[in-house]
Structures are given as C-alpha cells and as structure tokens.
Write an enzyme that holds these catalytic residues in place. Structure first.
Site, short mmCIF file in Angstrom:
data_model
loop_
_atom_site.label_atom_id
_atom_site.label_comp_id
_atom_site.label_asym_id
_atom_site.label_seq_id
_atom_site.Cartn_x
_atom_site.Cartn_y
_atom_site.Cartn_z
N ALA A 12 0.84 -1.21 0.00
CA ALA A 12 0.00 0.00 0.00
C ALA A 12 0.87 1.25 0.00
O ALA A 12 0.70 2.14 0.81
CB ALA A 12 -0.91 -0.01 1.22
N VAL A 15 2.83 3.58 -5.05
CA VAL A 15 2.29 3.02 -6.30
C VAL A 15 0.97 2.30 -6.04
O VAL A 15 -0.06 2.61 -6.65
CB VAL A 15 3.32 2.06 -6.94
CG1 VAL A 15 2.72 1.34 -8.13
CG2 VAL A 15 4.56 2.84 -7.38
N ASP A 36 -1.09 -4.70 3.33
CA ASP A 36 0.29 -4.29 3.57
C ASP A 36 0.72 -4.86 4.91
O ASP A 36 -0.11 -5.04 5.81
CB ASP A 36 0.36 -2.75 3.60
CG ASP A 36 1.76 -2.23 3.36
OD1 ASP A 36 1.99 -1.61 2.30
OD2 ASP A 36 2.64 -2.42 4.23
N ASN A 90 7.90 -2.98 -2.39
CA ASN A 90 9.06 -2.23 -2.84
C ASN A 90 10.22 -3.12 -3.29
O ASN A 90 10.39 -4.22 -2.77
CB ASN A 90 9.51 -1.19 -1.80
CG ASN A 90 9.45 -1.73 -0.40
OD1 ASN A 90 8.76 -2.70 -0.13
ND2 ASN A 90 10.20 -1.12 0.48
N GLU A 164 4.87 11.02 -9.24
CA GLU A 164 4.39 11.54 -7.96
C GLU A 164 4.02 13.01 -8.07
O GLU A 164 4.64 13.76 -8.82
CB GLU A 164 5.44 11.33 -6.88
CG GLU A 164 5.47 9.90 -6.43
CD GLU A 164 6.56 9.64 -5.40
OE1 GLU A 164 6.81 10.52 -4.57
OE2 GLU A 164 7.16 8.56 -5.46
N CYS A 275 12.60 6.32 -8.20
CA CYS A 275 12.68 5.45 -9.38
C CYS A 275 13.89 5.66 -10.27
O CYS A 275 14.54 4.69 -10.66
CB CYS A 275 11.42 5.62 -10.21
SG CYS A 275 10.00 4.88 -9.40
N PHE A 276 14.19 6.91 -10.64
CA PHE A 276 15.17 7.11 -11.71
C PHE A 276 16.51 6.45 -11.41
O PHE A 276 17.02 5.66 -12.20
CB PHE A 276 15.37 8.61 -11.98
CG PHE A 276 14.28 9.24 -12.80
CD1 PHE A 276 13.24 8.48 -13.30
CD2 PHE A 276 14.29 10.60 -13.08
CE1 PHE A 276 12.22 9.06 -14.05
CE2 PHE A 276 13.29 11.19 -13.85
CZ PHE A 276 12.25 10.41 -14.32
C1 UDX Z 1 7.88 0.65 -4.97
C2 UDX Z 1 9.06 1.01 -5.84
O1 UDX Z 1 9.56 2.25 -5.44
C3 UDX Z 1 8.66 1.07 -7.29
O2 UDX Z 1 9.78 1.19 -8.09
C4 UDX Z 1 8.03 -0.18 -7.65
O3 UDX Z 1 7.58 -0.08 -8.96
C5 UDX Z 1 6.89 -0.52 -6.72
O4 UDX Z 1 7.33 -0.53 -5.40
P1 UDX Z 1 6.34 2.43 -3.87
O5 UDX Z 1 4.88 2.17 -3.88
O6 UDX Z 1 6.84 3.81 -4.08
O7 UDX Z 1 6.92 1.64 -5.09
O8 UDX Z 1 7.03 1.76 -2.60
P2 UDX Z 1 6.62 1.97 -1.09
O9 UDX Z 1 5.92 3.25 -0.91
O10 UDX Z 1 7.82 1.62 -0.29
O11 UDX Z 1 5.50 0.82 -0.88
C6 UDX Z 1 5.73 -0.52 -0.81
C7 UDX Z 1 4.79 -1.10 0.27
O12 UDX Z 1 4.89 -2.51 0.27
C8 UDX Z 1 5.09 -0.62 1.68
O13 UDX Z 1 3.95 -0.03 2.25
C9 UDX Z 1 5.49 -1.91 2.42
O14 UDX Z 1 5.09 -1.93 3.77
C10 UDX Z 1 4.76 -2.95 1.60
N1 UDX Z 1 5.34 -4.29 1.73
C11 UDX Z 1 6.66 -4.49 1.55
C12 UDX Z 1 4.52 -5.37 2.05
O15 UDX Z 1 3.32 -5.19 2.25
N2 UDX Z 1 5.07 -6.61 2.14
C13 UDX Z 1 6.40 -6.82 1.98
O16 UDX Z 1 6.84 -7.96 2.09
C14 UDX Z 1 7.22 -5.73 1.66
C1 UDX Z 2 9.16 9.08 -12.56
C2 UDX Z 2 8.54 8.89 -13.95
O1 UDX Z 2 8.19 10.18 -14.50
C3 UDX Z 2 7.29 8.02 -13.86
O2 UDX Z 2 6.77 7.76 -15.17
C4 UDX Z 2 7.68 6.71 -13.19
O3 UDX Z 2 6.53 5.88 -13.04
C5 UDX Z 2 8.32 6.95 -11.84
O4 UDX Z 2 9.45 7.81 -11.99
P1 UDX Z 2 8.64 10.60 -10.46
O5 UDX Z 2 9.94 10.12 -9.93
O6 UDX Z 2 7.44 10.58 -9.57
O7 UDX Z 2 8.23 9.79 -11.77
O8 UDX Z 2 8.81 12.13 -10.89
P2 UDX Z 2 9.25 12.92 -12.19
O9 UDX Z 2 8.24 13.95 -12.48
O10 UDX Z 2 9.60 12.04 -13.32
O11 UDX Z 2 10.55 13.69 -11.69
C6 UDX Z 2 11.72 13.01 -11.31
C7 UDX Z 2 12.79 14.00 -10.95
O12 UDX Z 2 13.24 14.70 -12.09
C8 UDX Z 2 12.35 15.06 -9.94
O13 UDX Z 2 13.37 15.26 -8.99
C9 UDX Z 2 12.14 16.27 -10.81
O14 UDX Z 2 12.26 17.48 -10.10
C10 UDX Z 2 13.24 16.10 -11.83
N1 UDX Z 2 13.01 16.83 -13.09
C11 UDX Z 2 11.94 16.54 -13.87
C12 UDX Z 2 13.93 17.78 -13.51
O15 UDX Z 2 14.93 18.03 -12.82
N2 UDX Z 2 13.73 18.43 -14.69
C13 UDX Z 2 12.65 18.18 -15.49
O16 UDX Z 2 12.54 18.80 -16.56
C14 UDX Z 2 11.73 17.20 -15.07
#
Ligand code: UDX
Ligand code: UDX
Length: 459
Positions: A12, A15, A36, A90, A164, A275-276
């Site tokens: 949860a 994503v 979760d 994650n 995000e 992510c990046f």
């Molecule tokens: C993460 C990664 O950042 C992203 O690249 C990937 O595509 C999907 O997983 P995000 O949703 O941002 O995305 O991660 P996070 O906010 O850390 O959420 C993961 C959740 O999974 C946490 O709430 C964690 O408690 C839960 N989790 C983790 C479980 O429920 N079971 C587990 O065994 C491990």
């Molecule tokens: C990114 C991807 O955009 C998304 O498709 C994927 O699923 C997850 O990773 P996110 O990390 O949430 O999403 O944010 P994003 O808007 O892509 O920005 C990433 C970073 O790049 C930020 O720190 C942002 O400030 C920076 N950025 C973005 C720049 O420095 N310049 C730009 O022109 C655009």
C-alpha cells in the site's frame, strides 16, 4: 453485494495505494482490497490522514472506501479471496552482497510470491506492478508453479508510469497502459482480463499489449530516457555558466523541435525520487551481467552527471559566499524531490543538506509537505538543523536561500519582506530557476540561477 472480480494489491505504498484507489473509483463492479505488512500505514489509509500526499487522492479514496475499496493487514485472507493479485511491494536497490548499490533487492517480492502460493486454493492472475529487472516474471512463475496442487498462476507485467505529485491525474488519464504477457492462449487471456479493468476508463488504443519481457524492460527504459534528458540539459547548464548562455533559452529553442519536444528539459539541481536512480542502476547491472559494458557505461553516465550537478551546486554556494560558510544561516527552500509531494526519497536536498552541514552552516529546512520526511533523512547528522514550515520565519537572520524544490507557492513569496529580515549581503541560489531573478536582484539580492549569468551587486 456480489462483485464481478475480486482484486487484491499487496503493498500500500506510493504506487499500490493511488493505483488501487483509482481502479476502485472507476470500477464499482470490482472489489479492490489493498493489503500491507505495515499496520500504521493501513490505519492511515483508513483515515483521512492518508500516508502519502497526492493532490486529489483523498477525494478519490473517500468516494470508494467502504464501498468497493478496502485497506487491511489481512494478507493471507486477501490472497485467498482474490481473482487478480497486483504485487506492488518495494524493490529497492540492494545494499548488501553481490550487486550491492546496483541490483534490485527482490527479497520482499520473492517473499510475496511464496505467500501467494501458500494461501491460494484456486487459479489466479498475478500482476507485476513493482518495477523489476527484465525476466523477473520467469522467477515469479517458477515459484508459483511449484505449488503442486494443479493451480495455475498466470503472471503478467503491468508497469506503472505514474509520476508523484500528479499520480491521480496520471492514473485517470494515462498516456498508455502497458500489459505484458506470455504469448500463449492463457497468457493472452490474462492480459485481456487486465485490459478489461482499465477499459472502464482508458481508450482501447491506449492499452498496449506486449510480450512479458518487453513490458518489464520498457519501464526501466522509459525512466532511463526521462532521466537522460534531465542529465543532458543539466550538463548543458554547466557549460552555460561558463559561456553566459541561458539554459532556459536553450531548452526552449531545442525543445521547439517537434522531434525533441519541450517536456523534461528543465535544468535542475538534479533528479531525485525513488525510481530514476534505482531503475538506471538496475539497467546498468543487467547490462553488465550480460557483458554489455559499453551499454552499461552509457547509462551509468546519466547518474554520474546527476551527482556532479548536485555537487556543483554546493561548491558554488561555498565559492560565491567567499569560500567560507561556517556559522552562516542558510535556508533550504524545499526539500521534497519535486513539487506537490512530501516524498524525499533520493532528493538532491539530502545531499545538499549533508554537505552544508559538513561545512558547519546553521541549516534551516522549509517545505510545505516534506518536513516529516526531512527530519528522518537528516536524523543523526552532526550540526545545527531547524525545520520551519513558514519561509518568512525561516529566513530571519539568514544569509542565503537555496531553492531545492519547485513549489509554486515559493514564486509568490514576498521577497522584499524576506530580504529585509536577512543578513547582508544576501544570496539566492536558485536550483530550480523558478524565481524572478531580475526582481530579486533589484530588491538587493545577489542571485545565482542555474545555467544563466549570475546577478551580483559586487564591484
Ligand atoms: C515501490 C518502488 O519504489 C517502485 O519502483 C516499484 O515499482 C513498486 O514498489 P512504492 O509504492 O513507491 O513503489 O514503494 P513503497 O511506498 O515503499 O510501498 C511498498 C509497500 O509494500 C510498503 O507499504 C510496504 O510496507 C509494503 N510491503 C513491503 C509489504 O506489504 N510486504 C512486503 O513484504 C514488503
Ligand atoms: C518518474 C517517472 O516520471 C514516472 O513515469 C515513473 O513511473 C516513476 O518515476 P517521479 O519520480 O514521480 O516519476 O517524478 P518525475 O516527475 O519524473 O521527476 C523526477 C525528478 O526529475 C524530480 O526530482 C524532478 O524534479 C526532476 N526533473 C523533472 C527535472 O529536474 N527536470 C525536469 O525537466 C523534469
């Protein structure tokens, strides 16, 4: 009420939470449960104090929660009841052992696969939502097929492209939905079932099907391309500062070419976010493991430029403030890795704060959403840090302001009032180029934009 489908999401987080909220909102005929391991997180999803900040998310959650959207810690029970399971746990960069600092740590993801096997008594579709190394689905399939009870698990990949800060809009109006499956009859059928969920609100031509490995790799490549654009323009910003060219003018001129396009060309202090960096490191690791060292080096340079850009920003602050910042009060305006989120994962603010603290400044961090996370990120560092949500109070007696995050409301601050409360000479280092530099200069600030000529009152 009888639902057409029982959908479960494990994880949860940033994503899983928003994605499932939008699916529930748009598919009232489906029951969507998000589980979760983290009890506190689930408690907050069940309250109006959601664990993550996303514009519009609370409204979407409220409209579906209790109707067909449920948040719970009952993972085993959720698995038993589900027809379709999204896995959104994650997959951070490994911090130990082989591949440390590069490869994805797949322990939660594998643990989840075993949990699914242990608690299933009928066939299900498993959807990889987490970003994974290419060919992960094969490992997932092998674990799942070891069940020896004649249950069939079809694994499909449905990478999430949401960004995000605009997650809800990205989910409601995606550029595309990508669904990868085995090119078998049951694989195609599973892909169609997942497509049918998104077809509730996404036009058919935007729902792309592909083979499993293309879908997995597309996610890594999409993020690598986006990050590469930022590193490209950031590299150019360094050259602009040496040549009196203006990086914003270059972005505009270059981005006007329809083959290039205008987006993701804003020079910055560097990209952050969960992510990046993780996805590029993962891509690099995969390339190296196949012996493709030139390809790996090419993508690794995107990260090197990003680190260089953050380092350059700190060095510039020190240099322009007469090569000593000991005991000087410096305000970080923003700490989130981008605007409209409280998320600070991989935020350049962390690196800048750490380096400035090493120089023994008196640091003040001001951000409308990210202070809770900032406290955690900077906990344990030596030195003086204050957290102040009000930028006006943060700036009193400060000598410099460094813009870290491009929050819209920073642009509207009364900088004459801020200047009046600061020590002189007063500096602005705009790591996002969001402020009106001429105006700041006329107020009295010494202004250091990124990739543009600086504006100083020094003779
Ligand atoms: C993460 C990664 O950042 C992203 O690249 C990937 O595509 C999907 O997983 P995000 O949703 O941002 O995305 O991660 P996070 O906010 O850390 O959420 C993961 C959740 O999974 C946490 O709430 C964690 O408690 C839960 N989790 C983790 C479980 O429920 N079971 C587990 O065994 C491990
Ligand atoms: C990114 C991807 O955009 C998304 O498709 C994927 O699923 C997850 O990773 P996110 O990390 O949430 O999403 O944010 P994003 O808007 O892509 O920005 C990433 C970073 O790049 C930020 O720190 C942002 O400030 C920076 N950025 C973005 C720049 O420095 N310049 C730009 O022109 C655009």
């Amino acid at each position: 009420m009888k639902f057409a489908k029982n959908i479960l999401c494990i994880g949860a987080g940033y994503v899983g939470g928003p994605t499932m909220a939008v699916i529930a909102f748009k598919c009232p005929d489906c029951k969507v449960t998000v589980v979760d391991v983290n009890e506190e997180r689930i408690r907050r999803w069940n309250s109006d104090d959601l664990p993550i900040f996303e514009p519009g998310l609370l409204d979407v959650v409220r409209s579906a929660r209790g109707r067909n959207l449920f948040f719970s810690n009952a993972i085993a029970e959720g698995i038993r009841a589900a027809d379709i399971i999204f896995v959104s746990v994650n997959t951070p960069t490994k911090t130990f052992g082989y591949g440390a600092g590069m490869a994805s740590d797949l322990q939660y993801w594998e643990k989840t696969a075993h949990e699914i096997v242990a608690n299933s008594d009928r066939s299900k579709i498993i959807v990889e939502k987490s970003t994974l190394p290419v060919r992960s689905a094969e490992a997932m399939e092998r674990i799942l097929q070891e069940n020896k009870r004649g249950i069939h698990f079809e694994v499909v990949s449905n990478p999430e492209f949401l960004s995000e800060g605009s997650a809800v809009m990205d989910l409601l109006e995606p550029d595309r939905v990508l669904i990868g499956s085995r090119q078998t009859e049951s694989g195609r059928k599973a892909a169609q079932e997942i497509a049918a969920i998104f077809a509730h609100w996404v036009a058919a031509e935007k729902i792309i099907t592909a083979n499993l490995w293309s879908a997995e790799l597309s996610k890594l490549v999409a993020n690598a391309f986006l990050a590469q654009r930022i590193s490209s323009i950031n590299a150019v910003s360094a050259l602009c500062e040496k040549t009196d060219a203006d990086v914003a003018e270059i972005s505009f001129a270059v981005g006007s070419d329809t083959r290039i396009g205008p987006r993701f060309l804003n020079a910055s202090i560097g990209f952050g976010g969960s992510c990046f960096k993780k996805d590029i490191l993962n891509l690099v690791y995969i390339c190296r493991s196949y012996g493709l060292n030139e390809v790996a080096d090419y993508w690794e340079a995107v990260i090197e430029i990003n680190e260089y850009q953050q380092e350059r920003f700190v060095r510039k602050i020190i240099r322009e403030m007469f090569n000593t910042i000991v005991g000087k009060k410096i305000v970080l305006l923003g700490f989130a890795f981008k605007a409209n989120t409280g998320d600070t994962r991989e935020s350049p603010g962390i690196h800048v704060a750490r380096k400035l603290l090493e120089e023994r400044v008196l640091l003040v961090v001001s951000d409308p959403q990210a202070l809770e996370n900032a406290r955690k990120d900077l906990a344990g560092l030596d030195g003086s840090v204050e957290y102040e949500p009000d930028p006006y109070r943060a700036a009193v007696d400060a000598q410099a302001i460094a813009v870290i995050t491009e929050w819209e409301f920073f642009k509207k601050l009364d900088f004459a009032k801020i200047f009046a409360s600061m020590r002189k000479p007063a500096f602005v280092f705009d790591g996002r180029n969001i402020l009106d530099h001429q105006k700041l200069f006329s107020i009295g600030f010494n202004v250091f934009p990124l990739g543009k000529p600086s504006l100083t009152h020094f003779k």
